[in-house]
Design an enzyme around this catalytic site. Structure first.
Site, PDB file in Angstrom:
ATOM      1  N   HIS A   1       0.818  -1.217   0.000  1.00  0.00           N
ATOM      2  CA  HIS A   1       0.000   0.000   0.000  1.00  0.00           C
ATOM      3  C   HIS A   1       0.855   1.272   0.000  1.00  0.00           C
ATOM      4  CE1 HIS A   1       0.864   1.030   4.210  1.00  0.00           C
ATOM      5  NE2 HIS A   1       0.984  -0.279   4.341  1.00  0.00           N
TER       6      HIS A   1
ATOM      7  N   HIS B   1      12.626  -1.135 -12.300  1.00  0.00           N
ATOM      8  CA  HIS B   1      12.518  -2.572 -12.547  1.00  0.00           C
ATOM      9  C   HIS B   1      12.537  -3.275 -11.199  1.00  0.00           C
ATOM     10  CE1 HIS B   1      14.171  -6.322 -14.899  1.00  0.00           C
ATOM     11  NE2 HIS B   1      13.260  -6.662 -14.008  1.00  0.00           N
TER      12      HIS B   1
HETATM   13  C1  COA Z   1      24.482  -5.943  -7.141  1.00  0.00           C
HETATM   14  C2  COA Z   1      25.001  -6.249  -8.522  1.00  0.00           C
HETATM   15  C3  COA Z   1      24.321  -5.307  -9.558  1.00  0.00           C
HETATM   16  C4  COA Z   1      26.497  -5.984  -8.498  1.00  0.00           C
HETATM   17  O1  COA Z   1      27.059  -6.203  -9.731  1.00  0.00           O
HETATM   18  P1  COA Z   1      28.587  -5.711  -9.975  1.00  0.00           P
HETATM   19  O2  COA Z   1      28.648  -4.211  -9.817  1.00  0.00           O
HETATM   20  O3  COA Z   1      29.003  -6.300 -11.284  1.00  0.00           O
HETATM   21  O4  COA Z   1      29.378  -6.272  -8.739  1.00  0.00           O
HETATM   22  P2  COA Z   1      30.399  -7.502  -8.665  1.00  0.00           P
HETATM   23  O5  COA Z   1      29.825  -8.730  -9.294  1.00  0.00           O
HETATM   24  O6  COA Z   1      31.719  -7.011  -9.169  1.00  0.00           O
HETATM   25  O7  COA Z   1      30.477  -7.751  -7.090  1.00  0.00           O
HETATM   26  C5  COA Z   1      31.115  -6.835  -6.220  1.00  0.00           C
HETATM   27  C6  COA Z   1      31.128  -7.451  -4.845  1.00  0.00           C
HETATM   28  O8  COA Z   1      29.782  -7.485  -4.321  1.00  0.00           O
HETATM   29  C7  COA Z   1      29.400  -8.840  -4.039  1.00  0.00           C
HETATM   30  N1  COA Z   1      28.008  -8.972  -4.471  1.00  0.00           N
HETATM   31  C8  COA Z   1      27.517  -8.734  -5.708  1.00  0.00           C
HETATM   32  N2  COA Z   1      26.189  -8.920  -5.728  1.00  0.00           N
HETATM   33  C9  COA Z   1      25.834  -9.290  -4.493  1.00  0.00           C
HETATM   34  C10 COA Z   1      24.587  -9.616  -3.905  1.00  0.00           C
HETATM   35  N3  COA Z   1      23.451  -9.582  -4.629  1.00  0.00           N
HETATM   36  N4  COA Z   1      24.575  -9.940  -2.602  1.00  0.00           N
HETATM   37  C11 COA Z   1      25.728  -9.965  -1.873  1.00  0.00           C
HETATM   38  N5  COA Z   1      26.950  -9.659  -2.372  1.00  0.00           N
HETATM   39  C12 COA Z   1      26.985  -9.322  -3.677  1.00  0.00           C
HETATM   40  C13 COA Z   1      30.336  -9.707  -4.859  1.00  0.00           C
HETATM   41  O9  COA Z   1      30.459 -10.980  -4.295  1.00  0.00           O
HETATM   42  C14 COA Z   1      31.621  -8.904  -4.794  1.00  0.00           C
HETATM   43  O10 COA Z   1      32.206  -9.097  -3.540  1.00  0.00           O
HETATM   44  P3  COA Z   1      33.823  -9.110  -3.368  1.00  0.00           P
HETATM   45  O11 COA Z   1      34.278  -7.727  -3.764  1.00  0.00           O
HETATM   46  O12 COA Z   1      34.014  -9.417  -1.920  1.00  0.00           O
HETATM   47  O13 COA Z   1      34.323 -10.167  -4.292  1.00  0.00           O
HETATM   48  C15 COA Z   1      24.687  -7.701  -8.984  1.00  0.00           C
HETATM   49  O14 COA Z   1      25.552  -8.627  -8.357  1.00  0.00           O
HETATM   50  C16 COA Z   1      23.261  -8.106  -8.679  1.00  0.00           C
HETATM   51  O15 COA Z   1      22.910  -8.584  -7.588  1.00  0.00           O
HETATM   52  N6  COA Z   1      22.384  -7.910  -9.675  1.00  0.00           N
HETATM   53  C17 COA Z   1      20.992  -8.226  -9.568  1.00  0.00           C
HETATM   54  C18 COA Z   1      20.524  -8.806 -10.890  1.00  0.00           C
HETATM   55  C19 COA Z   1      19.059  -9.146 -10.829  1.00  0.00           C
HETATM   56  O16 COA Z   1      18.577  -9.791  -9.924  1.00  0.00           O
HETATM   57  N7  COA Z   1      18.346  -8.677 -11.851  1.00  0.00           N
HETATM   58  C20 COA Z   1      16.945  -8.961 -12.000  1.00  0.00           C
HETATM   59  C21 COA Z   1      16.629  -8.950 -13.450  1.00  0.00           C
HETATM   60  S1  COA Z   1      15.448 -10.175 -13.921  1.00  0.00           S
END
Ligand code: COA
Length: 207
Positions: free
Chosen positions: A133, A142
């Site tokens: 709500h 998104h």
């Molecule tokens: C958050 C996010 C955008 C980060 O992407 P990024 O900038 O490329 O980051 P990286 O993959 O380089 O990760 C950086 C650090 O954060 C950590 N990390 C990344 N995503 C994380 C998450 N969701 N939860 C916890 N830790 C996370 C990685 O393990 C890494 O840790 P480290 O430095 O200790 O190795 C991505 O991981 C994510 O969660 N995307 C969501 C995608 C999604 O669900 N989309 C829906 C579309 S249908």
């Protein structure tokens, strides 16, 4: 309201498949998918022929949905094209009549939108997400699959919530921020940030 049976979609990737499925489930149909990737032209996606390029001349004023998951790409295309933007809700989504949903937005199967929620234009409420709500969601947000928003949450323009992210009551997520997969946001997030974990913390600060 029954959807048109001559909808054009922009984008022909995986997200576009779900948009086509949503439109059909809601009683409409998609007649063409436009994409800038030349290698896709002439192929089919769920029986819909892929054409290109994406341009105002090609799309014209057709009823249309931008079927691309990337928020900035949707904004660029919405500014470029002059289409008649269609809003598509899957019939299994539960949308309270007092909620509003902007033009060009899509609500996928199993989602719930509770009373007095307000959703902007070209938003994506992905599969089985929930918006409680009085939430206010800006344009081009998104909400990932299974993400959950408590009451009174604000998502500013362009926010991405990853799969299964959760936002505590009355929290505001600033413009063009990302909450990663599974993040739990219990305090406000500033604009342009990327936060992850439980409770969610910025990963920019750690770099
Ligand atoms: C958050 C996010 C955008 C980060 O992407 P990024 O900038 O490329 O980051 P990286 O993959 O380089 O990760 C950086 C650090 O954060 C950590 N990390 C990344 N995503 C994380 C998450 N969701 N939860 C916890 N830790 C996370 C990685 O393990 C890494 O840790 P480290 O430095 O200790 O190795 C991505 O991981 C994510 O969660 N995307 C969501 C995608 C999604 O669900 N989309 C829906 C579309 S249908």
């Amino acid at each position: 309201m029954r959807l048109p049976d001559n909808i054009v979609i922009v984008g022909a990737g995986g997200h576009a498949k779900v948009v086509i499925a949503t439109v059909r489930a809601a009683g409409g149909d998609v007649v063409a998918a436009y994409d800038d990737d030349e290698s896709r032209w002439g192929q089919q996606i769920l029986g819909v022929t892929i054409k290109g390029p994406v341009s105002p001349g090609e799309i014209g004023s057709a009823p249309a949905i931008i079927a691309i998951g990337n928020n900035r790409a949707r904004k660029s295309l919405a500014e470029l094209l002059n289409a008649r933007w269609v809003t598509a809700c899957h019939p299994t989504a539960v949308v309270h009549p007092s909620a509003s949903i902007g033009a060009g937005s899509v609500v996928f199967a199993g989602s719930v939108i509770q009373p007095d929620a307000s959703i902007g234009a070209h938003a994506i409420l992905n599969t089985a997400s929930s918006v409680d709500h009085d939430c206010i969601l800006g344009d081009f947000v998104h909400v990932g699959p299974g993400a959950r928003l408590c009451g009174g949450v604000t998502l500013d323009e362009g926010v991405l919530l990853g799969v299964g992210a959760k936002i505590a009551p009355n929290v505001e997520i600033g413009p063009w921020s990302t909450a990663g997969a599974g993040a739990v946001c219990v305090v406000d997030v500033e604009g342009g940030a990327t936060v992850v974990g439980v409770p969610a913390r910025s990963i920019e600060a750690d770099k």
